[in-house]
Design an enzyme around this catalytic site. Sequence first.
Site: not given
Length: 480
Positions: A226, A282, A230, A248
Amino acid sequence: MLKIQNFINGELIQPNSGDYFDNSSPVTGKIYSQVSDSDETDIDNAVASAKEAFKTWSKLPKKERYDHIMRLATEIEAHFNEMVEAESKDNGKPEWLARAVDIPRASENFRFFATASLHFDSEIHEMDGKALNYTLRQPVGVVGCISPWNLPLYLLTWKIAPALAAGNTVVAKPSEVTPMTAFMFSEICKKINFPKGVINVVHGFGHKVGDALSKHPDVPIISFTGGTATGEKIAAVATPMFKKISLELGGKNPNIVFEDAEFNKSVDMAVKAAFSNQGQICLCGSRLFVQNSIYEKFRDSFVEKTKSLKVGNPKNDDSNLGAVVSKQHMEKILECIELAKSEGGEILTGGKRLILDGDLSGGYYIEPTIIENLSHSCRTNQEEIFGPVVSIIPFANESEVIEMANSTKYGLSASIFTKDVSKAHRVAAAIDSGIVWVNTWMLRDLRIPFGGMKSSGVGREGGFKSLEFFTEPKNVCIKI
Ligand code: NAD
């Protein structure tokens, strides 16, 4: 209206609070289901069930675990079309993309890691005839798997599959923004009588259930994918408890095109890297660096190809882009475009929300957007946008582009386009990122170590790296 329930100890159940929140489709903007608004008591129950199940699952022979896990892959394939439609409806991505990538990868994750667990081995260290050390690789316990909304089932199964294959049990927390395929997956587990308690799925908000899972004392290991902010929160609660964590996180990936690159292929790849999945991967190449001597020609071709992309109904095969994931995310992306303008950026194409016809008029569509004329150090080029927005930047030489590419806090992936092999090796070695592609983008081999440097993450997953993460090494020394 359909209620997305939790899956605990083999049963689909409502959250303890009895509360649900709305889930809308970004394709139309309409609410179409309701999600369990779970709290820490649901996490307590799920963890207790996983802890109990661990006693038997962790002791099963590998081949039996393999057989169980392979059934999950087969069942996902049996529900392929429904899952493709559900992923597209929940996330906004084109159905062709979910058909080509998301759902096949979800079943592949189970097949790949079930098989990998049969081949996984460990070390022996012999001490000149005096002693023998061997390393046991034992499952860790109850794993907390927390995943994002951009590749919902793909990334959730990327965690669940190796965790189970290594002998752990799981409490999974899918993104509250895209809970549908995780719910369908739990229905599959129920239908095939997957051993009770081995997989548990708890829905709800991150600050409630994600946080409760991260700090649960009976969850010694967390795998999270995420945002970087976070990840920081999870690390802050999990690290003082000495949990194993794999993070990740976000990226701001450079895509570097040298003057000797194959022109058409690098333009095509730059378009794909910028706008696949509406730029919500991402690994997307959101900073496009092009060498001065080809800059104008490249830019014009890149803009032309981008203008030909169709943003449309995710059901249609000719829609290159669908909707971005939510109203809130659309607004964030549009704000980022305004910020780019205020920083002096020039919009070469796109830049606006698109209102489609009929039922889709309430959906969240954004034109693929190219921005020029920004310094590599401005906020637009430093912060993750995670939408169909790319910034194009000229560069003079190798050392300048390496410096600009490495100037962000991120270090997830990079692409380099050149025909010069030596240059490719030099630049690949100099770039701060966990993954470098040469003359391609997002060509994935599930065996490679996957993950980021700097603020893009901690640890590596993929292949045996995942099985190493999801096991605890224990050395046994025998005196001869
Ligand atoms: P997010 O960080 O907002 O949410 C991810 C998950 O964390 C969700 O399930 C959420 O509910 C949960 N969560 C939120 N707050 C939490 C807390 N305090 N404690 C525990 N859990 C919490 O990310 P997102 O918006 O869903 O996803 C987009 C981000 O994910 C982007 O930054 C993207 O780059 C990143 N991403 C990284 C990778 C990778 O492999 N590196 C892959 C995909 C996405």
